[in-house]
Design a protein around this motif. Structure first.
Motif, PDB file in Angstrom:
ATOM      1  N   UNK A 353       0.853  -1.192   0.000  1.00  0.00           N
ATOM      2  CA  UNK A 353       0.000   0.000   0.000  1.00  0.00           C
ATOM      3  C   UNK A 353       0.886   1.238   0.000  1.00  0.00           C
ATOM      4  N   UNK A 354       0.625   2.156  -0.927  1.00  0.00           N
ATOM      5  CA  UNK A 354       1.362   3.419  -0.999  1.00  0.00           C
ATOM      6  C   UNK A 354       0.374   4.573  -1.014  1.00  0.00           C
ATOM      7  N   UNK A 355       0.738   5.675  -0.380  1.00  0.00           N
ATOM      8  CA  UNK A 355      -0.162   6.824  -0.317  1.00  0.00           C
ATOM      9  C   UNK A 355       0.534   8.111  -0.741  1.00  0.00           C
ATOM     10  N   UNK A 356      -0.278   9.053  -1.215  1.00  0.00           N
ATOM     11  CA  UNK A 356       0.147  10.424  -1.476  1.00  0.00           C
ATOM     12  C   UNK A 356      -0.784  11.315  -0.662  1.00  0.00           C
ATOM     13  N   UNK A 357      -0.234  12.084   0.259  1.00  0.00           N
ATOM     14  CA  UNK A 357      -1.094  12.823   1.184  1.00  0.00           C
ATOM     15  C   UNK A 357      -0.657  14.277   1.329  1.00  0.00           C
ATOM     16  N   UNK A 358      -1.587  15.108   1.783  1.00  0.00           N
ATOM     17  CA  UNK A 358      -1.296  16.510   2.031  1.00  0.00           C
ATOM     18  C   UNK A 358      -2.198  17.021   3.152  1.00  0.00           C
ATOM     19  N   UNK A 359      -1.783  16.922   4.423  1.00  0.00           N
ATOM     20  CA  UNK A 359      -0.528  16.341   4.909  1.00  0.00           C
ATOM     21  C   UNK A 359      -0.733  14.884   5.337  1.00  0.00           C
ATOM     22  N   UNK A 360       0.367  14.231   5.802  1.00  0.00           N
ATOM     23  CA  UNK A 360       0.266  12.909   6.413  1.00  0.00           C
ATOM     24  C   UNK A 360      -0.245  13.114   7.842  1.00  0.00           C
ATOM     25  N   UNK A 361      -1.494  12.718   8.098  1.00  0.00           N
ATOM     26  CA  UNK A 361      -2.115  12.988   9.405  1.00  0.00           C
ATOM     27  C   UNK A 361      -1.850  11.869  10.408  1.00  0.00           C
ATOM     28  N   UNK A 362      -1.901  10.622   9.967  1.00  0.00           N
ATOM     29  CA  UNK A 362      -1.625   9.481  10.838  1.00  0.00           C
ATOM     30  C   UNK A 362      -0.554   8.622  10.182  1.00  0.00           C
ATOM     31  N   UNK A 363       0.393   8.178  10.963  1.00  0.00           N
ATOM     32  CA  UNK A 363       1.411   7.273  10.431  1.00  0.00           C
ATOM     33  C   UNK A 363       1.003   5.838  10.744  1.00  0.00           C
TER      34      UNK A 363
END
Length: 588
Positions: A353-363
């Motif tokens: 699983x790969x994500x693109x986020x803005x922003x990364x809220x939970x790791x």
């Protein structure tokens, strides 16, 4: 039998846990990091205050509800703050010849210190068991934010000799003229620290610091609503903004254009991220800080408040190995949280699983998460191209904002990937038309969409102070009108006692009151109201045919469906929220 085992026995006697649960929890007690109280509360086995009532019986001490009781400043001052915080014990007031103290976990060292203090005042100590939440509430009352700010302002005035040292340069290119000593001075640092700490303690999601003609206003967004926390003198505004810029590593000498930055701080033992955004106004700058608590972790999907019909649709859709699942709603409606909850369910050893986020809220452990950076060309579209070369099974794109990202998301789903994303529309079906607006072909949309979810967040009425009320004829009519096109068997999935529209008067309606637990707002926390649509063969056929009209009547023919507003009305009948709150978020 030790005290923890005694507690489990009491829970078993009161039928709050089964014999099997008692054995399971008893085995967990051997784990060094196992917190029994935390487990019981988070598992919703028992309410925190009820739990401490049981502890009071075990300790043979009376219970005191500190959450619902206001402690006067005079009573609070009978025990010095340093002793209270050091020993985790608070004074609850006087009662005749007794000095009452609240404690969560009786220990000899704390009681010896307090006994000595009470004897010095020729009073006898009397101990009460209070909850951790009650203890935290009272400890916070030792120094309110207004007092902290007032103290810091007095300090700053003394430093400045009573003069305003913060000025703006004249001319078109106005920039802050604030010295390093001023920005990093103890008073300014204290003011910013107090604003941040109190926002975190108040469960705020955002901090707004706004300049006005004669003052600077600080507001916190709590449960989606902005509340004024305090006002500062206008003279201190630029120093506060500059201090925040320093913490966020922004340019101090640039106040003509917006800037974005990030701060990571340890607040009350928790790692908190702050996303900082500055905006130039006519006279000064405004700052908004988004608060992201990275210690919370992603919530479970079942804890977000989805109704059973929507949960069934979502659970079936996420089992697909390719296609697109879209979550829609306005800003601040919980779309990202829902995506995280779905990712947590899909996160398994054999899946990339790969994500693109803005922003990364939970790791999330086991997921490759990337933060986009548009300023250097790392956009959702460019990032998606790169992700496709990373051999992913599942891709999460924080938001589909433009034609290029929409096209790439569709292509990714066509080549065997499951794509999760969010999109700004008012309802679930609106996502189809939004993709059309982004120049996506209808036949591609129909062949790739798997599920459409739309949601809002409503404030939950505080269960500790809510007041039962008789529904008005207008409210009963509103409920009837909203539920009249829902099948009774669908409603019974949420309301097992439902006997048709005639039974509406038998449900309890509540109005908000306000108490210390909910900061006197009448509401405590938020929950989602949502709708979910599985893209069936018939819906797919209609999407592909430009001559046919796609609407909710078609959806209801193919599957059980509860709309966002209907979900809200059902939650009103369940005593979770109010009709006014549902209409506020749905009609916004």
């Amino acid at each position: 039998m030790n005290r923890k085992e005694q507690l489990l026995s009491l829970l078993r006697v009161q039928s709050l846990i089964s014999a099997e649960q008692q054995s399971e929890i008893s085995a967990m007690l051997a784990q060094a990091d196992f917190d029994l109280n935390d487990y019981l509360i988070k598992s919703k086995i028992i309410d925190e205050e009820k739990l401490y009532e049981l502890w009071s019986a075990i300790y043979s001490l009376p219970y005191f509800n500190a959450i619902s009781t206001e402690i006067s400043r005079d009573d609070l001052g009978l025990l010095p703050q340093d002793i209270a915080r050091n020993y985790n014990i608070v004074c609850l007031g006087k009662e005749g010849k007794f000095l009452k103290f609240g404690i969560t976990d009786p220990n000899l060292k704390a009681m010896e210190a307090v006994n000595f203090l009470a004897q010095g005042q020729k009073l006898n100590p009397k101990y009460f068991i209070i909850s951790h939440s009650g203890m935290d509430k009272i400890l916070k009352e030792y120094q309110q934010i207004e007092e902290e700010i007032s103290s810091a302002l007095e300090e700053k005035t003394k430093e400045e000799g009573g003069e305003d040292l913060i000025q703006l340069k004249s001319g078109d290119d106005e920039t802050l003229n604030v010295s390093d000593a001023d920005i990093n001075s103890a008073p300014v640092a204290k003011i910013v620290s107090a604003i941040i700490r109190h926002a975190v303690e108040a469960r705020a999601s955002d901090i707004h610091i706004e300049p006005y003609e004669k003052e600077s206003r600080v507001r916190y967004r709590i449960d989606g609503i902005l509340h004024t926390s305090l006002t500062l003198p206008k003279s201190i505004h630029n120093s506060v903004i500059a201090r925040i810029k320093v913490l966020a590593k922004l340019k101090l000498d640039e106040s003509r254009i917006p800037q974005d930055g990030r701060i990571r701080l340890l607040v009350d033992g928790k790692d908190i991220d702050f996303r900082v955004s500055t905006l130039p106004l006519s006279s000064s700058e405004k700052v908004v800080m988004r608060i992201l608590d990275s210690t919370k972790g992603a919530p479970a999907l079942e804890d977000l408040g989805f109704n059973k019909v929507s949960m069934e649709s979502i659970n079936r859709s996420i089992k697909k190995t390719n296609g697109i699942i879209l979550v829609s709603g306005p800003t601040g409606s919980g779309k990202s949280t829902t995506l995280y909850a779905i990712l947590t369910l899909l996160n398994q050893e054999g899946v990339n699983i790969s994500t693109l986020e803005d922003p990364v809220e939970y790791e999330i452990k086991g997921i490759n998460q990337s933060q986009i950076r548009p300023k250097i060309g790392f956009t959702f579209a460019n990032g998606l191209r790169s992700l496709l070369r990373q051999d992913p099974n599942i891709i999460m794109v924080g938001e589909i904002r433009d034609e290029e990202t929409a096209e790439l998301a569709i292509q990714a789903s066509l080549t065997g990937h499951l794509v999760l994303s969010s999109i700004h529309t008012n309802d679930a079906l609106g996502a189809v038309f939004r993709l059309e607006d982004m120049k996506a072909e209808r036949f591609l949309i129909s062949s790739t969409l798997r599920a459409l979810i739309a949601q809002r967040l409503v404030r939950q009425i505080c269960p500790h102070c809510r007041q039962e009320k008789a529904p008005s004829p207008a409210e009963i009519s509103s409920v009837q009108n909203n539920l009249n096109n829902l099948k009774d068997e669908v409603i019974r999935k949420e309301l097992p006692d439902w006997q048709g529209a005639s039974s509406i008067g038998g449900y309890k309606f509540y109005s908000p009151v306000g108490c210390p637990r909910c900061e006197n707002t009448g509401f405590l926390g938020r929950t989602s109201i949502a709708e979910a649509i599985e893209v069936s063969d018939k819906i797919r056929e209609i999407i592909a045919d430009e001559k046919k009209t796609l609407n909710l009547d078609v959806v209801r023919e193919t599957q059980d469906f509860i709309s966002v507003q209907q979900d809200g009305i059902i939650k009103v009948l369940k005593g979770i929220t109010t009709i006014e709150e549902v209409l506020r978020v749905v009609e916004a």
